[in-house]
Design an enzyme around this catalytic site. Structure first.
Site, PDB file in Angstrom:
ATOM      1  N   GLU A   1      -1.082  -1.082  -4.807  1.00  0.00           N
ATOM      2  CA  GLU A   1      -2.357  -0.383  -4.974  1.00  0.00           C
ATOM      3  C   GLU A   1      -2.219   0.685  -6.045  1.00  0.00           C
ATOM      4  O   GLU A   1      -1.273   1.468  -6.056  1.00  0.00           O
ATOM      5  CB  GLU A   1      -2.816   0.255  -3.655  1.00  0.00           C
ATOM      6  CG  GLU A   1      -4.209   0.841  -3.782  1.00  0.00           C
ATOM      7  CD  GLU A   1      -4.815   1.209  -2.441  1.00  0.00           C
ATOM      8  OE1 GLU A   1      -5.002   0.310  -1.608  1.00  0.00           O
ATOM      9  OE2 GLU A   1      -5.095   2.402  -2.230  1.00  0.00           O
TER      10      GLU A   1
ATOM     11  N   ASP B   1       0.891  -1.163   0.000  1.00  0.00           N
ATOM     12  CA  ASP B   1       0.000   0.000   0.000  1.00  0.00           C
ATOM     13  C   ASP B   1       0.928   1.212   0.000  1.00  0.00           C
ATOM     14  O   ASP B   1       1.450   1.585   1.058  1.00  0.00           O
ATOM     15  CB  ASP B   1      -0.883  -0.023   1.252  1.00  0.00           C
ATOM     16  CG  ASP B   1      -1.866   1.140   1.265  1.00  0.00           C
ATOM     17  OD1 ASP B   1      -2.175   1.684   0.183  1.00  0.00           O
ATOM     18  OD2 ASP B   1      -2.314   1.524   2.361  1.00  0.00           O
TER      19      ASP B   1
ATOM     20  N   ASP C   1      -2.877   0.927   6.963  1.00  0.00           N
ATOM     21  CA  ASP C   1      -1.983   0.677   5.825  1.00  0.00           C
ATOM     22  C   ASP C   1      -1.473  -0.761   5.836  1.00  0.00           C
ATOM     23  O   ASP C   1      -1.267  -1.362   4.788  1.00  0.00           O
ATOM     24  CB  ASP C   1      -0.786   1.638   5.856  1.00  0.00           C
ATOM     25  CG  ASP C   1      -1.230   3.056   6.107  1.00  0.00           C
ATOM     26  OD1 ASP C   1      -1.265   3.851   5.170  1.00  0.00           O
ATOM     27  OD2 ASP C   1      -1.572   3.371   7.266  1.00  0.00           O
TER      28      ASP C   1
END
Lengths: 191, 191
Positions: free
Chosen positions: B68, B7, B141
């Site tokens: 991501e 992430d 996260d």
């Protein structure tokens, strides 16, 4: 000072190397546009770009890298790819211990044309003139990379003075905070 | 299949490694959040992040990296930093010849919760459940990185089938175009 200007992008990435110093004429060393294939995956394209940056760092040995700071673009996908391209260029420089500076498009335009809202044609014209080139660098990404390098050469002395002033202010603020904390602590103890 | 989910972010970057395969239970291998200092310059922060990625690639030897895909964020500056962070992670993987896949937040949410519009709490809850963890991974996260890895494990077979179909369609289109060009050329010659 030798500056490597980079106008980041994946489809076209402008590279320009310029020699110069404050108050001295600027001189072109190299300019080109690096392209990566839209048929390749993003990570592979980033790697090809990073490889090309390494070749230029080896070949031209710049003292600093100036990258265009992307704030926003109409196409979010393009903006993200541009930011990713800028990221791998910055990484390559950092790995060699080279300073990396970011300049906004309006800072670059203002530096070479006098106006932060100048159009691409005006920037290209001024770059051609300032570097004493016989013909205009093409495409626009190539001219932009040279403009970035020139912008950095001219702005660097001011930026370094500002950075020093900021560092001094931060240091003073820290010392002040420390003294206050010490005073509070001593005050607490004597209670 | 071992997947390294990332992430991306500069202030906090979620790292999660998950083992699993389609139709098999997913198993956590490692999870953490890497932070870089806001006091450092952007290029230095990107380098620290890249260094940490290398450590994880050495330590956990994932077969694929899932990152991501950032489309937009309210804060443009943050979005750019996030994209740059994702770029250096993708580069590190590409340099090792590892495949890099990007998944959008809604794909990730849909994969682990069934809804592309699930909130962070729901994603964290499902990640905790799917991986059989005693407590929820924190901060968000970290959970997001694990969710990305799970999403990739589950979506990979479908994505590879789609990529094959797309490659086949592109090949057919190319052949068709070539035949048309050939026909036009022959037609031109006989005139």
């Amino acid at each position: 000072m030798r500056v490597f200007g980079v106008d980041p992008g994946l489809t076209r990435c402008g590279f320009g190397v310029v020699d110069g110093g404050p108050g001295r004429a600027v001189k072109i060393v190299a300019v080109d546009v690096v392209r990566t294939s839209v048929d390749d995956e993003l990570a592979i394209r980033l790697m090809h770009l990073a490889d090309e940056v390494e070749v230029w760092l080896d070949r031209y040995r710049p003292e600093v890298i100036a990258i265009e700071r992307v704030f926003s673009q109409h196409n979010v996908r393009t903006a993200m790819a541009t930011a990713q391209a800028g990221g791998v260029v910055a990484l390559a420089a950092a790995r060699r211990g080279l300073p990396v500076m970011f300049h906004t498009p309006s800072e670059v335009k203002a530096a070479v044309t006098g106006s932060g809202r100048a159009d691409k044609a005006q920037v290209t014209m001024m770059v051609t003139k300032l570097l004493g080139l016989v013909e205009a660098p093409k495409p626009a990404d190539a001219a932009d990379a040279l403009a970035l390098a020139i912008c950095h050469i001219w702005r660097a002395p001011m930026q370094s003075r500002m950075a020093q002033a900021q560092a001094k202010a931060a240091e003073m603020a820290r010392t002040h905070k420390l003294k206050l904390a010490q005073a509070a602590k001593n005050g607490g103890r004597t209670k």
